[in-house]
Enzyme design. Structure first.
Site, PDB file in Angstrom:
ATOM      1  N   ASN A 174       0.860  -1.178   0.000  1.00  0.00           N
ATOM      2  CA  ASN A 174       0.000   0.000   0.000  1.00  0.00           C
ATOM      3  C   ASN A 174       0.900   1.233   0.000  1.00  0.00           C
ATOM      4  OD1 ASN A 174      -1.809   2.045   0.588  1.00  0.00           O
ATOM      5  ND2 ASN A 174      -2.330   1.312   2.646  1.00  0.00           N
ATOM      6  N   TRP A 175       0.984   1.861  -1.155  1.00  0.00           N
ATOM      7  CA  TRP A 175       1.892   3.024  -1.262  1.00  0.00           C
ATOM      8  C   TRP A 175       1.311   4.269  -0.593  1.00  0.00           C
ATOM      9  CZ3 TRP A 175       4.628   3.310  -6.760  1.00  0.00           C
ATOM     10  CH2 TRP A 175       5.510   2.228  -6.874  1.00  0.00           C
ATOM     11  N   LYS A 176       0.038   4.237  -0.218  1.00  0.00           N
ATOM     12  CA  LYS A 176      -0.632   5.396   0.386  1.00  0.00           C
ATOM     13  C   LYS A 176      -0.436   6.626  -0.511  1.00  0.00           C
ATOM     14  CE  LYS A 176      -0.135   3.132   4.806  1.00  0.00           C
ATOM     15  NZ  LYS A 176      -0.009   3.232   6.249  1.00  0.00           N
TER      16      LYS A 176
ATOM     17  N   HIS B 207      -9.473   1.006   5.181  1.00  0.00           N
ATOM     18  CA  HIS B 207      -8.172   1.173   5.851  1.00  0.00           C
ATOM     19  C   HIS B 207      -8.377   2.111   7.046  1.00  0.00           C
ATOM     20  CE1 HIS B 207      -4.077   2.443   6.678  1.00  0.00           C
ATOM     21  NE2 HIS B 207      -3.680   1.358   6.023  1.00  0.00           N
TER      22      HIS B 207
ATOM     23  N   GLU C 174      -6.761   4.498   8.113  1.00  0.00           N
ATOM     24  CA  GLU C 174      -6.539   5.919   7.819  1.00  0.00           C
ATOM     25  C   GLU C 174      -7.785   6.533   7.169  1.00  0.00           C
ATOM     26  OE1 GLU C 174      -2.792   5.438   5.779  1.00  0.00           O
ATOM     27  OE2 GLU C 174      -1.863   4.897   7.680  1.00  0.00           O
TER      28      GLU C 174
ATOM     29  N   GLU D 287      -5.151  -5.112  10.791  1.00  0.00           N
ATOM     30  CA  GLU D 287      -4.110  -4.107  11.002  1.00  0.00           C
ATOM     31  C   GLU D 287      -4.385  -3.351  12.299  1.00  0.00           C
ATOM     32  OE1 GLU D 287      -2.220  -2.843   7.006  1.00  0.00           O
ATOM     33  OE2 GLU D 287      -4.035  -1.680   7.271  1.00  0.00           O
TER      34      GLU D 287
ATOM     35  N   GLY E 267       2.809   2.060  10.811  1.00  0.00           N
ATOM     36  CA  GLY E 267       3.813   3.122  10.671  1.00  0.00           C
ATOM     37  C   GLY E 267       4.562   3.462  11.946  1.00  0.00           C
TER      38      GLY E 267
ATOM     39  N   SER F 266       3.613  -2.299  10.367  1.00  0.00           N
ATOM     40  CA  SER F 266       5.063  -2.413  10.597  1.00  0.00           C
ATOM     41  C   SER F 266       5.642  -3.767  10.197  1.00  0.00           C
ATOM     42  CB  SER F 266       5.407  -2.064  12.053  1.00  0.00           C
ATOM     43  OG  SER F 266       5.047  -0.725  12.326  1.00  0.00           O
TER      44      SER F 266
ATOM     45  N   GLY G 180       2.847  -1.216   4.249  1.00  0.00           N
ATOM     46  CA  GLY G 180       2.881   0.199   3.898  1.00  0.00           C
ATOM     47  C   GLY G 180       4.298   0.642   3.589  1.00  0.00           C
ATOM     48  N   GLY G 181       4.943   1.241   4.577  1.00  0.00           N
ATOM     49  CA  GLY G 181       6.281   1.822   4.398  1.00  0.00           C
ATOM     50  C   GLY G 181       7.269   0.923   3.662  1.00  0.00           C
TER      51      GLY G 181
HETATM   52  P1  PGA Z   1       2.988   0.146   7.619  1.00  0.00           P
HETATM   53  O1  PGA Z   1       1.503   0.367   7.075  1.00  0.00           O
HETATM   54  O2  PGA Z   1       3.500  -1.128   6.995  1.00  0.00           O
HETATM   55  O3  PGA Z   1       3.745   1.363   7.142  1.00  0.00           O
HETATM   56  O4  PGA Z   1       2.903   0.042   9.092  1.00  0.00           O
HETATM   57  C1  PGA Z   1       0.629  -0.718   6.892  1.00  0.00           C
HETATM   58  C2  PGA Z   1      -0.677  -0.234   6.344  1.00  0.00           C
HETATM   59  O5  PGA Z   1      -1.145   0.835   6.735  1.00  0.00           O
HETATM   60  O6  PGA Z   1      -1.292  -0.920   5.489  1.00  0.00           O
END
Ligand code: PGA
Length: 249
Positions: A12-14, A99, A101, A167, A173, A212, A233-234
């Site tokens: 997930n590049w956000k 998600h 977010e 998640e 993050g 993470s 994500g990251g």
């Molecule tokens: P993260 O994000 O790997 O940067 O913790 C995961 C996500 O939000 O899907």
């Protein structure tokens, strides 16, 4: 006995990435085709502006793509929104819905997430339906109750294929993750909920862990029972890190 499920690793590049970032996809494709075939389905969810190009880029190396969100309606007066059909038209096969977010920043409810998942089905996409508790909810001993409520409210009644991503909000993050025992317990709980509601079909749903996930912890987390892949994500932004997570499967 648990079913054999092909693991799925989704990045997930956000809100990260411009055209130059497609070089990471090229590098990922090279890494994946250089070694033994990946043991996982590999999906990248770039920002919508890159979706068509990423789909074309990934095709030769077997990298699939997904959207990060969709509107529940097919089309209409919804400035700035993207429909599931548009994502499919740009080459996507998956769409992330719910998600944390989106739930936190845009006030998305389980009901809306469910409508988005239904829109994904209607467009032929596989929704990746996200659930997870906040730190306060975990501290209050409410983690499982919260996740069960989100599952009940966010997953549509349908025969179509979907994916669940667990998640924990506090792990996204932050570099922090639940213990392996906590992940095992939650994933077993989610599996129980899915089989109770969907029977045999619930036994073959991919349940991803997200929060993470990185090269240094992927091997042990992805080996936990009922963890059928990850939502990253990251660590999905750099081909080298994402390829290391894929090869940990
Ligand atoms: P993260 O994000 O790997 O940067 O913790 C995961 C996500 O939000 O899907």
């Amino acid at each position: 006995m648990s079913k054999t499920i092909t693991p799925l690793i989704a990045g997930n590049w956000k809100m990260n990435g411009v055209s130059a970032s497609l070089a990471e996809l090229t590098a990922l494709g090279q890494a994946l085709t250089a070694g033994p075939a990946p043991r996982a389905i590999v999906v990248i969810c770039p920002p919508a502006t890159l979706l068509a190009a990423a789909s074309a880029h990934g095709a030769s190396s077997g990298i699939l793509t997904g959207g990060q969100d969709c509107h529940p309606a097919k089309s209409g007066a919804h400035t700035g929104d993207i429909s599931a059909a548009m994502l499919a038209d740009a080459g996507a096969q998956y769409v992330i819905v719910g998600h944390s977010e989106r739930r936190a920043n845009h006030g998305e409810t389980d009901e809306l997430v469910r409508a988005k998942a239904e829109a994904g089905f209607a467009a032929g996409l596989k929704p990746i339906i996200c659930v997870g508790e906040t730190e306060a909810e975990r501290d209050a001993g409410q983690a499982e109750t919260v996740v069960e409520r989100q599952l009940a409210g966010s997953i549509p009644d349908s025969e179509a294929t979907f994916v669940v991503a667990y998640e924990p909000v506090w792990a996204i993050g932050t570099g922090r993750t639940p213990t392996n025992a906590e992940i095992a317990q939650m994933h077993a709980r989610i599996r129980g909920v899915l089989t109770a509601r969907f029977g045999e079909r619930g036994a073959s749903v991919n349940i991803l862990y997200g929060g993470s996930l990185k090269p240094s912890n992927a091997r042990e987390i992805l080996a936990i029972e009922h963890v059928n892949g990850g939502l990253v994500g990251g660590a999905s932004l750099l081909a080298k890190d994402f390829a290391a997570i894929i090869s940990a499967v």
